[in-house]
Design a protein around this motif. Structure first.
Motif, short mmCIF file in Angstrom:
data_model
loop_
_atom_site.label_atom_id
_atom_site.label_comp_id
_atom_site.label_asym_id
_atom_site.label_seq_id
_atom_site.Cartn_x
_atom_site.Cartn_y
_atom_site.Cartn_z
N TYR A 181 31.07 37.61 40.93
CA TYR A 181 31.67 37.81 39.30
C TYR A 181 32.25 38.88 39.41
O TYR A 181 33.46 39.40 38.87
N ALA A 182 31.67 40.07 39.78
CA ALA A 182 32.28 41.44 39.57
C ALA A 182 33.53 41.54 40.54
O ALA A 182 34.68 42.35 40.02
N ALA A 183 33.68 41.02 41.68
CA ALA A 183 34.76 41.07 42.46
C ALA A 183 35.97 40.17 42.09
O ALA A 183 37.06 40.78 41.68
N GLN A 184 35.44 39.27 41.30
CA GLN A 184 36.55 38.49 40.66
C GLN A 184 37.15 39.13 39.51
O GLN A 184 38.36 39.13 39.06
N SER A 185 36.13 39.73 38.70
CA SER A 185 36.89 40.40 37.67
C SER A 185 37.68 41.79 37.81
O SER A 185 38.64 42.05 37.34
N LEU A 186 37.25 42.32 38.94
CA LEU A 186 37.98 43.73 39.42
C LEU A 186 39.25 43.11 39.76
O LEU A 186 40.34 43.89 39.45
N TRP A 187 39.29 42.27 40.78
CA TRP A 187 40.54 41.71 41.39
C TRP A 187 41.59 41.15 40.10
O TRP A 187 42.83 41.54 40.37
N MET A 188 40.94 40.48 39.20
CA MET A 188 41.84 39.96 37.94
C MET A 188 42.41 41.43 37.30
O MET A 188 43.77 41.27 36.68
N ALA A 189 41.48 42.35 36.97
CA ALA A 189 42.12 43.58 36.28
C ALA A 189 43.11 44.10 36.92
O ALA A 189 44.01 44.61 36.47
N GLY B 210 45.65 40.41 38.02
CA GLY B 210 45.73 39.40 37.05
C GLY B 210 45.50 38.06 37.50
O GLY B 210 45.82 36.99 36.99
N GLU B 211 44.99 37.79 38.93
CA GLU B 211 44.84 36.68 39.52
C GLU B 211 43.39 36.28 39.55
O GLU B 211 42.37 37.13 39.62
N PHE B 212 43.20 35.09 39.20
CA PHE B 212 41.66 34.55 39.21
C PHE B 212 41.48 34.05 40.43
O PHE B 212 41.28 32.67 40.75
N ALA B 213 41.22 35.05 41.36
CA ALA B 213 41.53 34.43 43.00
C ALA B 213 40.21 33.70 43.19
O ALA B 213 40.29 32.77 44.28
N LEU B 214 38.89 33.86 42.93
CA LEU B 214 37.68 33.23 43.41
C LEU B 214 37.43 32.00 42.71
O LEU B 214 36.55 31.32 43.05
#
Length: 409
Positions: free
Chosen positions: A296-304, A307-311
């Protein structure tokens, strides 16, 4: 003269009423198979070129509702209706109080799935039956909170989560009846995860896992300060609030502290040295929780950052399949062995189920990155049936049979 060995009484549905966990765990086991059979068929139909009924409610949302408000709560109510009186030093609950809970949750899910298969009114009938079962459960547990002499905070934490679950159920009801927008259904699904299931699982783990370890491992010191729950609750609600407003790029503000908290709990709780397999699987299943929050944290930081919802839904399914699924097998096996008069040991079929559901969890996470994810989703849904089918057959027969030690219950 050799005496004939005593013949074991045949299984009987009437024995389901002998204890809350018998009825509700049997309902939950049945609901697992029914829920995942429908979901696997719905996912597989397009790949097989088969026509399959489309529910009036979006199928993905309906799947989430069934799993969070009908299937898993069957086990949750079965456990809490058994343990609340014991935690509080009160008499066991009468069967006329817990029977309606089981009837409501089982009948509710059956009607819901019939609704998904084309009997449109079933969606409404199933929802009202589910509401009735939930109401019966809350009405049974609530009086225990003010009848006890002290304050059992684990019971209060679980009841608070069940109350939030009831609010989520009301939101889904409003959506299905056409009284509210789809945003209410979205909120209901998120509330089921972070307001209902996670707080209940965390609270039960905090209460029971160190206790189980202290009874099985010499020299083990149970560590379960209440401040762990006091920190977890607001962090879970913060994550929930951020998801409700679609602020996924900011959930890391709650996810990183939750990752640190659950990692610390796992480290302090994990028994060193020799330990029985029935205890090991509890902590191995709990290990999925820091994994889920790391994703969840990796998803959020990557999106920040991008802008991608990569996971995609990988973090959610690390939680749903990995954490909820594996601990379902571990905890239900433990309760079933102990409350049926059997040795506190991990049966082979339970070991198979635990390993298999962990494989299913890994495959479901990997499916988010696969070139044809929907095909993998169908295989993973069928994997639930392959993983849990034999285990469910065993525990269902136990609930229909007398205790192995001849005692009541």
């Amino acid at each position: 003269m050799n005496r004939a060995a005593p013949v074991a009484p045949p299984p009987s549905p009437m024995r389901l009423l002998a204890a809350p966990h018998r009825l509700l765990f049997f309902v939950g086991a049945s609901n697992v198979l029914l829920a995942m059979a429908w979901w696997a068929a719905w996912l597989a139909a397009p790949h097989l070129g088969a026509a399959f009924p489309q529910p009036a409610t979006p199928a993905g949302w309906l799947h989430a509702f069934v799993m969070q408000y009908q299937m898993l709560p069957s086990f949750i109510f079965g456990f809490l209706l058994t343990t609340f009186p014991r935690w509080m030093g009160l008499p066991d609950i009468d069967r006329w109080r817990y029977a309606p809970v089981g009837i409501g949750l089982f009948g509710g899910q059956v009607a819901t799935l019939l609704g998904a298969l084309g009997w449109d009114v079933g969606l409404t009938v199933g929802l009202w039956m589910t509401v009735a079962g939930w109401a019966a459960g809350l009405a049974t547990l609530a009086p225990l909170l003010w009848r006890e002499a002290g304050a059992t905070w684990h019971a209060r934490s679980c009841f608070a989560a069940l109350t939030l679950g009831a609010i989520g159920l009301a939101g889904w009801l409003a959506f299905v009846l056409g009284l509210a927008s789809p945003s209410w259904a979205f909120a209901s699904i998120k509330l089921g995860t972070f307001g209902l299931l996670l707080p209940v699982y965390l609270t039960v783990a905090h209460r029971m896992f160190p206790f189980f370890a202290a009874n099985a491992v010499p020299g083990y010191r149970a560590w379960r300060p209440l401040w762990l729950l006091a920190i977890a609750w607001p962090l879970l609600l913060a994550h929930l609030a951020l998801e409700l407003v679609h602020a996924y790029a900011w959930t890391w503000l709650a996810d990183l502290p939750l990752l640190a908290l659950t990692t610390a709990m796992l480290w302090r709780w994990w028994p060193r040295g020799d330990k029985p397999a029935l205890l090991t699987v509890l902590f191995a299943g709990f290990a999925w929780l820091p994994v889920a929050f790391a994703l969840y944290a990796a998803q959020s930081l990557w999106m920040a950052a991008t802008g991608e919802f990569a996971l995609g839904r990988a973090p959610a399914h690390a939680l749903f399949v990995g954490f909820f699924g594996s601990l379902l097998v571990a905890m239900v096996t433990r309760v079933t062995q102990g409350h049926s008069g059997r040795p506190l040991a991990m049966p082979k079929v339970a070991t198979y189920a635990f390993v298999a559901i962990n494989v299913v969890a890994v495959l479901r996470i990997a499916a988010e990155l696969a070139p044809d994810p929907m095909r993998w989703h169908a295989l993973v849904a069928a994997g639930w049936l392959v993983a849990l089918g034999p285990w469910i057959a065993r525990i269902a027969r136990i609930y229909l049979s007398p205790r192995a030690d001849g005692k009541p219950g």
